[in-house]
Structure formats: C-alpha cells, structure tokens
Design an enzyme around this catalytic site. Structure first.
Site: not given
Ligand code: GDP
Ligand code: MN
Length: 382
Positions: A101, A189
């Site tokens: 992530y 993101e």
C-alpha cells in the site's frame, strides 16, 4: 473531484508510474476488443467510485474471450454499494507475489503532507490501521522542503517491504509524490502496489482525488469530467459556471452566498418543504447570472415552486431587482416564484419587483414567510 480507477491510472502514467496495459469498455463487445489488445489473461474491473469492488464481485480474471464475455456481462449493470456499473476497465492481468500500500494525502491538522506505506496492501487500509497500526509507516512532509529519494527509502524500509521491491518502490513513491504535488491532488493512493514474481513493482489500482480549486491550472481535467456520474442538472450548472448541488426535493432555490443558500435550504425544510437544489449565485446577481440560474432550475422537472432569496450587500437591491426583471424577460419560468429581497436598498428593489409581480411571481420581505409561500405554491408540504 474523484477520479475513476482508469482515469487515475491515466494520471499516474503521465508521471511515469507503471500501470498495466488496458482500456475502457462500455459494452461486452468492447470489453472483448480491449482484452484482445491487452493480451490474455486479463482482469475485468468495474469502474465505480467505491472501494471493495473485488469482494463485491466487480473484479474478475478472464483467460479467454468467452470468459471476458461472461464476466463483462455480469459486471456491467451490477450494483456495487449503490453504484451502478456503466463502464469497465480491462487490463492485462498481473502475477502477484506481494501486495503493498502507498499513498500521499494532506494532514490538515499537521499542516503537512502525509505519506503512508505498508507491506499489508490489498486490504482496506482502515482495517489495517485499526488492527495493526504499526504495519503502516507514516511520514510527514513539509511542502516547502519536499520529499527526497532518501525519505522514500526510509519509508520503504520502515514499512518492511521485501528487499526485491526496494528500488522499484522508492522510484514509484517519488513519482507518486510528483503526481500528488504537480498534479494538484488531495489524495493519491495505490492499493495494491504489487511486487511481481519477476521483481517488478507496479500500481494495480489507483485512487486519485483532484483539488478542484486548482482546476484553472489544468484544462486537461475537463476530459475527466465528461462522465456519466453527474446529474444532468449539475452538468448544465457547471457549464454555466454556477455553484449548484442537485437535491431531491421540489422547491428550487436561488440565493446569493453559500451561507444564505444553506440557510434557505434549512428554512424550506423547516416549513415542510424539500429543497430541489442548493444554488449560490455569488455576489453578482445580475441579469445574466439570474437568467442562467433560472434556466438550470427550469431544467429540473421536480421543481414545483422557486424561492429566490437575495440579501443585498455590495450589490444593491435595485441592481438585483433589475437583474431578476430582465432575467424574467429572457427565461420563461415553469413554476411559480417567491422573491425575498433584503439588505442594501431593499425598498428600491422591491419597488422595481412590483412591476413584475403576478399570481406566479410574488414578493415577500421575510425569509420565513417567503419559504412558507413557496411551499404553499408548490402544493403543500412533502
Ligand atoms: P478494490 O477491491 O476496489 O480495491 O479493487 P483492486 O483493483 O484493488 O483489486 C482488488 C484485488 O483484486 C487486488 O487486491 C488483487 O488481489 C486482485 N487483482 C486485481 N488485479 C489483479 C491482477 O491483475 N492479477 C491478479 N492475480 N489479481 C488481481
Ligand atoms: Mn484497491
């Protein structure tokens, strides 16, 4: 403005962030054509602005054209958490060794950017933050100082990404930072950021929120807007440069100033009505702006009465009244209207409004009374 995954990937690609080859499809046939172009196996992905598409059945692997047909047919039209799928992204499938992530966002309280990296990707980051907060490496970035390769390396090491992913991740983080800053985003993101068995690192998903206040610097953003998520009324309002938000009630609202527009919505609710929209025409309130506002309100078939609520400040009452008068000459309104005009030179303004008053155009000096009249003209409470 929130981007769809495929738009976010286009944005990433502009900054050199590696993404898989693919294309958009609005039909099953287009999906097959995109799959042929990307090369099998492919992933067929629902384009909706909501997370957890995978779990909801909106992301499927396909090894051949028949499988693409089957999955594309199932996913198009699917409802994912209230979002109906109208478009697919079809890309060459990746082999995944690890899912990570990475994100940059704004920490308003700290007045700094915040970078987050985790070796626990592919799952919702909120869940990781709750169950295993130490699994997320965080770094505040002073915008005036910037984000260096050394910073990126420190984050990657702190997050505990695998050694083979180190260089690729550091490179992507720097590019993602440039995308975030130069691309005027509020959020970028990548979840998951993957490591392939061959040691390549790349973005498998993209979540991008652009900062609308920077739109003047990015004429190319117009391409992102040409999508079906907008309500027809909002599209029209946007094309006329109005601050408009569509709501689901039946009293059309026009006010000057965001605060007054919100209060107007509240008062309409208070007297049993339901606002059809929020519309702030700003300081101007001239004939041009008023005519544009009326056109947008007219385009809403649910509107049964219109409430114009103007408080004259720098713009004087007679200017506002003349604006309304001239707009009424240009636009044929479809619903009865109540006008409340107050503030600077309100009396002069009301005198002018008298010349246009009828059983369909009523003037009322107070906001509460005007709201009541508007609801009455609309045929009563909700
Ligand atoms: P989200 O569920 O809406 O966040 O959608 P993502 O694009 O993040 O995909 C969800 C999950 O689908 C990923 O975490 C992967 O596990 C899987 N997935 C997506 N693309 C691929 C791919 O190319 N290959 C493989 N093997 N899995 C994929
Ligand atoms: Mn994801």
């Amino acid at each position: 403005m929130d981007l769809f995954e495929y738009q976010g990937k286009q944005y990433f690609a502009r900054y050199g962030i590696p993404v898989s080859a693919g294309g958009v499809a609005d039909t099953v046939d287009e999906a097959v054509a995109q799959a042929e172009a990307a090369g099998y196996p492919v992933v067929v992905k629902a384009q909706v602005q909501v997370g957890g598409r995978g779990k909801a059945g909106g992301i499927k692997l396909a090894a051949n054209a028949d499988e693409v047909r089957e999955h594309a047919g199932n996913i198009l039209g699917m409802d994912i958490k209230g979002h109906v799928v109208h478009r697919l992204w079809v890309e060459h499938a990746s082999d995944i060794a690890k899912e990570y992530y990475a994100s940059f966002t704004l920490d308003r309280a700290a007045k700094k950017y915040l970078a987050m990296v985790s070796a626990k990707g592919g799952v919702e980051i909120e869940a990781v933050a709750e169950e295993d907060p130490d699994a997320i490496a965080r770094m505040h970035i002073d915008p005036s100082v910037g984000f260096t390769a050394a910073d990126a390396a420190r984050l990657v090491e702190e997050a505990g990404l695998d050694a083979e992913a180190h260089d690729g991740a550091v490179d992507i983080l720097q590019k993602l930072y440039t995308c975030y800053v130069e691309g005027d985003a509020d959020l970028v993101e990548i979840n998951p950021l993957i490591l392939t068995p061959e040691g390549q690192v790349h973005a498998l998903d993209a979540k991008v929120t652009l900062e609308d206040n920077a739109a003047f610097r990015h004429p190319e953003w117009d391409d992102f807007r040409d999508i079906d998520e907008f309500d027809e009324r909002e599209r029209l309002a946007r094309s006329k440069g109005l601050q408009y938000v569509g709501l689901d009630g039946f009293v059309g609202i026009i006010a000057n100033g965001a605060g007054l527009a919100m209060s107007t919505c509240d008062v309409v609710n208070q007297v049993g009505g339901k606002p059809a929209n929020f519309l702030d025409i700003g300081g101007g309130a001239n004939a041009e702006v008023m005519a544009n506002a009326l056109e947008v309100i007219n385009s809403d078939a649910n509107v049964r009465a219109i409430f114009i609520n103007i408080f004259g400040g720098i713009t004087r009452g007679e200017e506002v009244a003349n604006g309304i008068k001239s707009a009424l000459g240009r636009v044929e309104i479809k619903a009865p209207m109540v006008i409340r005009l107050d503030g600077t030179n309100a009396e002069e303004g009301r005198e002018i409004l008298k010349t246009v008053e009828s059983d369909k155009v009523i003037s009322s000096p107070t906001m509460l009374d005007a709201a009541r009249k508007a609801v009455e003209l609309a045929g009563g409470a909700a």
